[in-house]
Scaffold this motif. Structure first.
Motif, mmCIF file in Angstrom:
data_model
loop_
_atom_site.group_PDB
_atom_site.id
_atom_site.type_symbol
_atom_site.label_atom_id
_atom_site.label_comp_id
_atom_site.label_asym_id
_atom_site.label_seq_id
_atom_site.Cartn_x
_atom_site.Cartn_y
_atom_site.Cartn_z
ATOM 1 N N ASP A 449 0.825 -1.203 0.000
ATOM 2 C CA ASP A 449 0.000 0.000 0.000
ATOM 3 C C ASP A 449 0.865 1.261 0.000
ATOM 4 N N ALA A 450 2.086 1.163 0.585
ATOM 5 C CA ALA A 450 3.001 2.299 0.606
ATOM 6 C C ALA A 450 3.862 2.387 -0.648
ATOM 7 N N GLY A 451 3.672 1.471 -1.588
ATOM 8 C CA GLY A 451 4.411 1.522 -2.840
ATOM 9 C C GLY A 451 5.591 0.581 -2.929
ATOM 10 N N TRP A 452 5.859 -0.178 -1.866
ATOM 11 C CA TRP A 452 6.957 -1.154 -1.878
ATOM 12 C C TRP A 452 6.394 -2.472 -2.421
ATOM 13 N N THR A 453 6.404 -2.619 -3.717
ATOM 14 C CA THR A 453 5.728 -3.756 -4.341
ATOM 15 C C THR A 453 6.679 -4.824 -4.865
ATOM 16 N N VAL A 454 7.985 -4.652 -4.694
ATOM 17 C CA VAL A 454 8.937 -5.658 -5.181
ATOM 18 C C VAL A 454 8.909 -6.859 -4.245
ATOM 19 N N GLY A 455 8.704 -8.036 -4.815
ATOM 20 C CA GLY A 455 8.520 -9.240 -4.018
ATOM 21 C C GLY A 455 9.649 -9.542 -3.052
ATOM 22 N N PRO A 456 10.917 -9.606 -3.500
ATOM 23 C CA PRO A 456 11.999 -9.914 -2.562
ATOM 24 C C PRO A 456 12.084 -8.934 -1.406
ATOM 25 N N VAL A 457 11.809 -7.656 -1.660
ATOM 26 C CA VAL A 457 11.837 -6.669 -0.579
ATOM 27 C C VAL A 457 10.734 -6.976 0.427
ATOM 28 N N GLN A 458 9.550 -7.283 -0.069
ATOM 29 C CA GLN A 458 8.448 -7.631 0.825
ATOM 30 C C GLN A 458 8.775 -8.869 1.654
ATOM 31 N N ILE A 459 9.357 -9.866 1.023
ATOM 32 C CA ILE A 459 9.676 -11.107 1.727
ATOM 33 C C ILE A 459 10.679 -10.851 2.842
ATOM 34 N N VAL A 460 11.752 -10.132 2.521
ATOM 35 C CA VAL A 460 12.812 -9.900 3.508
ATOM 36 C C VAL A 460 12.297 -9.063 4.670
ATOM 37 N N LEU A 461 11.591 -7.980 4.382
ATOM 38 C CA LEU A 461 11.106 -7.112 5.456
ATOM 39 C C LEU A 461 10.034 -7.804 6.295
ATOM 40 N N SER A 462 9.176 -8.591 5.660
ATOM 41 C CA SER A 462 8.153 -9.320 6.412
ATOM 42 C C SER A 462 8.790 -10.371 7.312
ATOM 43 N N ALA A 463 9.780 -11.081 6.792
ATOM 44 C CA ALA A 463 10.484 -12.070 7.616
ATOM 45 C C ALA A 463 11.195 -11.396 8.774
ATOM 46 N N LEU A 464 11.796 -10.235 8.514
ATOM 47 C CA LEU A 464 12.489 -9.508 9.581
ATOM 48 C C LEU A 464 11.504 -9.055 10.660
ATOM 49 N N VAL A 595 7.397 -15.260 6.220
ATOM 50 C CA VAL A 595 7.481 -15.468 4.769
ATOM 51 C C VAL A 595 6.178 -16.082 4.256
ATOM 52 N N GLY A 596 5.645 -17.054 5.004
ATOM 53 C CA GLY A 596 4.371 -17.653 4.607
ATOM 54 C C GLY A 596 3.240 -16.635 4.600
ATOM 55 N N GLY A 597 3.203 -15.755 5.614
ATOM 56 C CA GLY A 597 2.176 -14.722 5.630
ATOM 57 C C GLY A 597 2.305 -13.772 4.453
ATOM 58 N N SER A 598 3.527 -13.405 4.102
ATOM 59 C CA SER A 598 3.741 -12.545 2.947
ATOM 60 C C SER A 598 3.252 -13.207 1.662
ATOM 61 N N LEU A 599 3.560 -14.488 1.508
ATOM 62 C CA LEU A 599 3.091 -15.217 0.322
ATOM 63 C C LEU A 599 1.577 -15.263 0.258
ATOM 64 N N MET A 600 0.928 -15.472 1.405
ATOM 65 C CA MET A 600 -0.531 -15.565 1.417
ATOM 66 C C MET A 600 -1.160 -14.274 0.894
ATOM 67 N N VAL A 601 -0.637 -13.122 1.336
ATOM 68 C CA VAL A 601 -1.172 -11.845 0.885
ATOM 69 C C VAL A 601 -0.939 -11.663 -0.614
ATOM 70 N N THR A 602 0.227 -12.031 -1.079
ATOM 71 C CA THR A 602 0.538 -11.887 -2.503
ATOM 72 C C THR A 602 -0.388 -12.741 -3.359
ATOM 73 N N VAL A 603 -0.645 -13.962 -2.928
ATOM 74 C CA VAL A 603 -1.469 -14.874 -3.720
ATOM 75 C C VAL A 603 -2.944 -14.485 -3.654
ATOM 76 N N GLN A 604 -3.435 -14.146 -2.455
ATOM 77 C CA GLN A 604 -4.866 -13.861 -2.293
ATOM 78 C C GLN A 604 -5.245 -12.451 -2.719
ATOM 79 N N GLN A 605 -4.330 -11.499 -2.573
ATOM 80 C CA GLN A 605 -4.597 -10.086 -2.857
ATOM 81 C C GLN A 605 -5.638 -9.487 -1.908
ATOM 82 N N TYR A 606 -5.824 -10.092 -0.771
ATOM 83 C CA TYR A 606 -6.642 -9.521 0.299
ATOM 84 C C TYR A 606 -6.220 -10.186 1.594
#
Length: 714
Positions: A449-464, A595-606
């Protein structure tokens, strides 16, 4: 006085609500504290009484009496049936009981909806009770005052029965010393059945009498169960009066707390539950094993048994130990004579020190594979390769909807693998791993929502973010063991759920989040919208995450964790920082869940609160049990089976998803006590441990721990 006058009615309502919880929790206390059954279907027993009483209520005293008798009897019979259902699990610990009773709760809830409908039923009470009386200048419902009196009398009567009668003495003896009870001529099994029947009767009676206060409807059983668990944890298992006062305190928080501190009320109950559990584990004896542990074995006998095992493994006609070790695949490399205790712990679990398959497993693999360079590695990697080929081919075989379900299964699979790390390897059975899962999911949604849409960035920050969360709550978890871990992690999960519902600016509250930009697989790419694109992205992330997990579990660090679970007392005595090992495992498992939570959001889009609730935590734990508590591949397969049952199979039988999942829970507990991987009697080909390892509440293998010098004790 004005403040007291303004909050008088909520305070009295809190007493009535608390006493209702006491009647329910008294039955849960009997089932858990006396019969030793962790009954997660206790809320369904309450719902049986509530629905029955509401159906038979007609506004007359006769209807009330008939409903009370029928509801109590129905729940009593269900409680006795629960005794028969849990009897085969007597030696398998509370984890199996929790999964079985949760499955029975899903089945019972679906059947109740089919019988009585999905709408909340109205309850009619006698006219004399359907009125108001004056209470310190305020009008108050007469029925609630009558219920308060009945609950107090019930508490006094129950305490008298348990402490002053022969029946109560038999019940206490069945809990403390069943062998002595059997020596007196009483059947402990019959007493056990009677206790669970009485617990069911209490829940059913509470359902009938409490239906005008907490009406029967969707969600009632879950709400009652959670609050009753809080009451039992706060009051303990030793005294009904302690349960009584804890229930009144919970009732006051639920009613008066909402009136006085509405912003804090949702957090108070489960925060208090977690604090009590943590304090009890802190001031209790230090945990020395991940389960019940008997006396330490005689070192001489242990050495004799070790040598005998070595001789049994030696092939006939090979006089040298080195040759025998080479033939069995356990020869040591030069310079590795001082094997670590973690290696021996892994060996005790059924694998050799190189991570080879368990003894006897090679008989089912062609010999020419073992003769190839790296043949052992091929044998171990075969299941992973087969699974990977199947997953890669899915987009060509399935429709768009099924592909999206497969992507969701991969996300849930990573959550299940994180539960495997904690439950199977660290010996910390968890019902709260959805908390870091939720942190990762909401982090990704807000980043997008803040514009950070690159997948690897989302994965790393979500895992952190999930790892930081796990580091914060980890110290509250790692000292406890067994059922206490289940309860602490449950409290953490429920607290996280309360935050999700309250922090609307970040989570969207009950409405969830939707409409955020799609994730881009790499920098400069377009947002992924097609199901096949999303699935391929999820598959790549899952493969990388699982590969890293397997490498760590098969490394010396993973073997140290295995040794910690299998022989914690010896590890501590040898100077190993067991608490540090467990904390690191908890943090790493949290990062994987993120990482699993990040994937769920990416796949479901909600994203909605239901995606990170208690039910998902139970599903993840079920996936681990389906696959085998130490099988990484099994956890992935279990997650796929759950998603297929919940969303694909249930699609052909609308409205019966909970029933199908409940059947899956029950069948798994009975038919697959060691999971899918246990059917072949080996490991999963990559986890470094036997899939047939006991669940965390069983007696752990007595593997020797390394001494500070790194040498193996005899």
């Amino acid at each position: 006085m004005d403040l007291l006058d303004a909050h008088l009615i909520p305070a009295v309502d809190g007493v009535a609500f608390g006493l209702l919880l006491f009647v329910v929790a008294a039955g849960l206390n009997l089932a858990f504290g006396t019969a030793g059954v962790l009954n997660l279907s206790h809320g369904t027993l309450y719902a049986i009484g509530a629905y029955t009483g509401a159906e038979l209520s007609d506004g007359t005293w006769g209807g009330l009496a008939l409903g009370l008798a029928a509801g109590t009897a129905a729940a009593c019979v269900a409680g006795a049936g629960l005794s028969a259902a849990t009897a085969p699990l007597a030696r398998r610990g509370h984890l199996a009981q929790a999964l079985l009773t949760f499955g029975l709760a899903l089945i019972g809830g679906d059947l109740l909806i089919q019988l009585f409908g999905a709408d909340e039923l109205p309850v009619r009470v006698p006219e004399a009770l359907d009125s108001s009386v004056m209470l310190l200048g305020h009008r108050y419902p007469a029925y609630r005052l009558c219920f308060i009196v009945m609950a107090v009398l019930l508490a006094a009567f129950g305490t008298w029965v348990l402490t002053r009668t022969r029946m109560g003495a038999a019940v206490r003896a069945a809990a403390d010393d069943p062998q002595m009870l059997a020596a007196t001529g009483r059947n402990p099994r019959a007493v056990h059945t009677g206790v669970l029947a009485a617990a069911g009767a209490l829940a059913g009676a509470a359902g009938v009498l409490g239906a005008p206060i907490i009406g029967p409807g969707p969600g009632t059983s879950e709400n009652v169960l959670m609050l009753s668990l809080v009451v039992v944890v706060l009051g303990g298992l030793r005294s009904l009066w302690a349960t009584f006062f804890a229930a009144v305190a919970v009732g006051e928080v639920q009613t008066l707390g909402v009136s006085l501190v509405p912003d804090l009320a949702p957090y108070l109950l489960f925060a208090a539950m977690a604090a009590v559990l943590v304090l009890r584990s802190r001031f209790a004896e230090p945990a020395t094993a991940h389960g019940p542990e008997g006396p330490a074995p005689d070192p001489v006998a242990r050495l004799r048994g070790h040598l005998a095992g070595r001789l049994r493994r030696r092939p006939r006609g090979t006089p040298g130990t080195a040759e025998a070790a080479e033939a069995s695949g356990t020869a040591e490399a030069p310079g590795t004579a001082g094997a670590s205790g973690a290696d021996r712990a892994a060996e005790t679990a059924g694998t050799d020190r190189a991570g080879a398959a368990p003894r006897g497993y090679g008989n089912r693999v062609p010999k020419w594979i073992g003769r190839l360079p790296g043949g052992t590695a091929w044998r171990q990697a075969a299941p992973l390769l087969v699974l990977l080929v199947v997953l890669i081919s899915l987009p060509a075989l399935l429709d768009a909807y099924s592909i999206s379900l497969a992507g969701s299964a991969l996300a849930l699979g990573l959550l299940a693998v994180s539960v495997t790390i904690l439950t199977g390897y660290a010996g910390l059975p968890t019902l709260g791993q959805t908390a870091p899962f939720a942190v990762g999911a909401y982090a990704t949604a807000n980043l997008a929502d803040a514009g950070w849409t690159v997948g690897p960035v989302q994965i790393v920050l979500s895992a952190l973010a999930a790892a930081v969360f796990s580091a914060v709550v980890g110290p509250a978890v790692i000292r406890a063991r067994g059922t206490t871990v289940l309860m602490i992690t449950l409290a953490i999960g429920e607290l996280t759920g309360a935050v999700v519902n309250q922090l609307k600016s970040v989570t969207g509250g009950a409405d969830g989040l939707v409409g955020f930009p799609a994730t881009r697989a790499l920098w400069g790419g377009e947002g992924m919208l097609e199901e096949s694109e999303l699935y391929n992205y999820a598959l790549v992330v899952a493969v990388v995450a699982v590969s890293v997990t397997l490498l760590v579990l098969r490394s010396p660090a993973g073997k140290l964790l295995t040794g910690t679970r299998g022989a914690e007392a010896r590890m501590r005595a040898s100077g190993h920082p067991v608490g540090r090992y467990l904390l690191v495992a908890h943090i790493c498992a949290g990062a994987l869940a993120g990482v699993g939570g990040s994937l769920m959001v990416t796949v479901q889009q909600y994203l909605s609160p239901a995606d990170v609730g208690f039910e998902i935590a139970a599903f993840a734990l079920l996936a681990v049990v389906i696959g085998g508590t130490t099988s990484v591949i099994g956890a992935l397969l279990g997650a796929g089976l759950i998603v297929a049952t919940r969303d694909w199979v249930a699609g052909s039988w609308p409205g019966h998803g909970p029933l199908l999942l409940g059947v899956l829970f029950v069948a798994t507990v009975y038919v697959l006590p060691r999971g899918l991987a246990g059917l072949r009697g080996g490991n999963d080909g990559g986890n470094g441990r036997s899939s047939g390892a006991p669940v965390p509440e069983d007696r752990p293998p007595s593997a020797p721990a390394p001494n500070p010098a790194g040498k193996v004790s005899p």
